[in-house]
Design a protein around this motif. Structure first.
Motif, PDB file in Angstrom:
ATOM      1  N   THR A   1       0.807  -1.224   0.000  1.00  0.00           N
ATOM      2  CA  THR A   1       0.000   0.000   0.000  1.00  0.00           C
ATOM      3  C   THR A   1       0.836   1.269   0.000  1.00  0.00           C
ATOM      4  O   THR A   1       0.286   2.367  -0.003  1.00  0.00           O
ATOM      5  N   GLY A   2       2.151   1.148   0.017  1.00  0.00           N
ATOM      6  CA  GLY A   2       3.011   2.322   0.016  1.00  0.00           C
ATOM      7  C   GLY A   2       4.441   1.963  -0.299  1.00  0.00           C
ATOM      8  O   GLY A   2       4.841   0.799  -0.216  1.00  0.00           O
ATOM      9  N   VAL A   3       5.231   2.975  -0.662  1.00  0.00           N
ATOM     10  CA  VAL A   3       6.649   2.806  -0.959  1.00  0.00           C
ATOM     11  C   VAL A   3       7.417   3.923  -0.263  1.00  0.00           C
ATOM     12  O   VAL A   3       7.011   5.089  -0.303  1.00  0.00           O
ATOM     13  N   GLN A   4       8.526   3.571   0.385  1.00  0.00           N
ATOM     14  CA  GLN A   4       9.381   4.529   1.077  1.00  0.00           C
ATOM     15  C   GLN A   4      10.764   4.542   0.450  1.00  0.00           C
ATOM     16  O   GLN A   4      11.361   3.495   0.216  1.00  0.00           O
ATOM     17  N   PHE A   5      11.290   5.750   0.179  1.00  0.00           N
ATOM     18  CA  PHE A   5      12.660   5.966  -0.293  1.00  0.00           C
ATOM     19  C   PHE A   5      13.491   6.501   0.870  1.00  0.00           C
ATOM     20  O   PHE A   5      13.031   7.358   1.625  1.00  0.00           O
ATOM     21  N   PHE A   6      14.731   6.053   1.002  1.00  0.00           N
ATOM     22  CA  PHE A   6      15.639   6.581   2.018  1.00  0.00           C
ATOM     23  C   PHE A   6      17.062   6.198   1.631  1.00  0.00           C
ATOM     24  O   PHE A   6      17.267   5.329   0.785  1.00  0.00           O
ATOM     25  N   PHE A   7      18.046   6.860   2.233  1.00  0.00           N
ATOM     26  CA  PHE A   7      19.442   6.496   2.014  1.00  0.00           C
ATOM     27  C   PHE A   7      19.916   5.578   3.125  1.00  0.00           C
ATOM     28  O   PHE A   7      19.440   5.659   4.251  1.00  0.00           O
ATOM     29  N   ASN A   8      20.869   4.711   2.811  1.00  0.00           N
ATOM     30  CA  ASN A   8      21.410   3.790   3.815  1.00  0.00           C
ATOM     31  C   ASN A   8      22.207   4.515   4.886  1.00  0.00           C
ATOM     32  O   ASN A   8      22.441   3.968   5.959  1.00  0.00           O
ATOM     33  N   SER A   9      22.593   5.754   4.623  1.00  0.00           N
ATOM     34  CA  SER A   9      23.336   6.555   5.598  1.00  0.00           C
ATOM     35  C   SER A   9      22.932   8.015   5.432  1.00  0.00           C
ATOM     36  O   SER A   9      23.054   8.578   4.342  1.00  0.00           O
ATOM     37  N   GLY A  10      22.425   8.624   6.491  1.00  0.00           N
ATOM     38  CA  GLY A  10      22.062  10.035   6.437  1.00  0.00           C
ATOM     39  C   GLY A  10      20.741  10.289   5.744  1.00  0.00           C
ATOM     40  O   GLY A  10      20.018   9.371   5.354  1.00  0.00           O
ATOM     41  N   ASN A  11      20.427  11.558   5.597  1.00  0.00           N
ATOM     42  CA  ASN A  11      19.149  12.004   5.054  1.00  0.00           C
ATOM     43  C   ASN A  11      19.210  12.291   3.558  1.00  0.00           C
ATOM     44  O   ASN A  11      20.284  12.293   2.955  1.00  0.00           O
ATOM     45  N   ILE A  12      18.046  12.586   3.001  1.00  0.00           N
ATOM     46  CA  ILE A  12      17.913  13.056   1.622  1.00  0.00           C
ATOM     47  C   ILE A  12      18.054  14.576   1.665  1.00  0.00           C
ATOM     48  O   ILE A  12      17.309  15.251   2.387  1.00  0.00           O
ATOM     49  N   ALA A  13      18.987  15.134   0.906  1.00  0.00           N
ATOM     50  CA  ALA A  13      19.209  16.583   0.888  1.00  0.00           C
ATOM     51  C   ALA A  13      18.258  17.283  -0.071  1.00  0.00           C
ATOM     52  O   ALA A  13      17.762  18.380   0.220  1.00  0.00           O
ATOM     53  N   ARG A  14      18.011  16.652  -1.225  1.00  0.00           N
ATOM     54  CA  ARG A  14      17.128  17.262  -2.229  1.00  0.00           C
ATOM     55  C   ARG A  14      16.651  16.175  -3.172  1.00  0.00           C
ATOM     56  O   ARG A  14      17.175  15.059  -3.184  1.00  0.00           O
TER      57      ARG A  14
END
Length: 188
Positions: A166-179
């Protein structure tokens, strides 16, 4: 073009794409999640990410899904994936797992300098089906920490066979998304 209700669509050889969601990241954020409009309306959903940069140098973009198991499902072995990356100097690397808590879409890292970025797309097939596993496939291009260009493709499976995604999540393996700009489309 627009359909009768003003929703942006376009037609291609693989069908008509209907824009269902957009998230623009302009400052540091931990993740981007699309948690609505993923249902039985479409058999296939296209996700795109453009001009994405990590806060932390040398990070990899990853995915998880929302289901009745978890939102997102962070179970220890719910995901299987295979990623293969090519770098402009001829390097070839693989990243595989037969049981992980996320999908790693690349075997190469993305740089965090302002001129470095990542762009890609993937298709999630039949997320509402409850008789088979949910499969993904996609590709991306990016810049590494030493400004080398890489191309990547991946295939993945969410191993829960009887639950709908019902959903999809994007993220980096280390730290945040800057842009970055994240979008998703239903494909009819």
């Amino acid at each position: 073009q627009t359909n009768g209700s003003g929703v942006l669509t376009w037609a291609s050889a693989s069908g008509t794409h209907v824009l269902l969601g957009t998230t623009n990241v302009t400052s540091s954020t931990a993740s981007v999640t699309f948690a609505s409009n993923i249902d039985s309306t479409y058999k296939n959903y296209l996700f795109t990410y453009t001009d994405v940069r990590p806060v932390t140098d040398g990070a990899k973009i990853q995915l998880r899904v929302n289901s009745s198991i978890g939102s997102p499902d962070t179970g220890g072995s719910q995901y299987r994936y295979a990623a293969r990356s090519y770098r402009d100097n001829g390097d070839l690397t693989n990243n595989v797992s037969n049981g992980a808590s996320e999908i790693s879409t690349s075997s190469m890292n993305t740089g965090s300098d302002t001129s470095e970025n990542l762009a890609g797309e993937f298709i999630l097939h039949n997320p509402s089906g409850t008789s088979g596993r949910k499969v993904f496939h996609g590709s991306s291009v990016g810049m590494q920490t030493d400004t080398a260009v890489f191309y990547n493709y991946f295939a993945a499976v969410y191993t829960e066979t009887t639950v709908a995604v019902t959903g999809v999540q994007f993220f980096f393996n280390s730290g945040n998304i800057a842009r970055g700009t994240f979008k998703f489309y239903g494909i009819s």
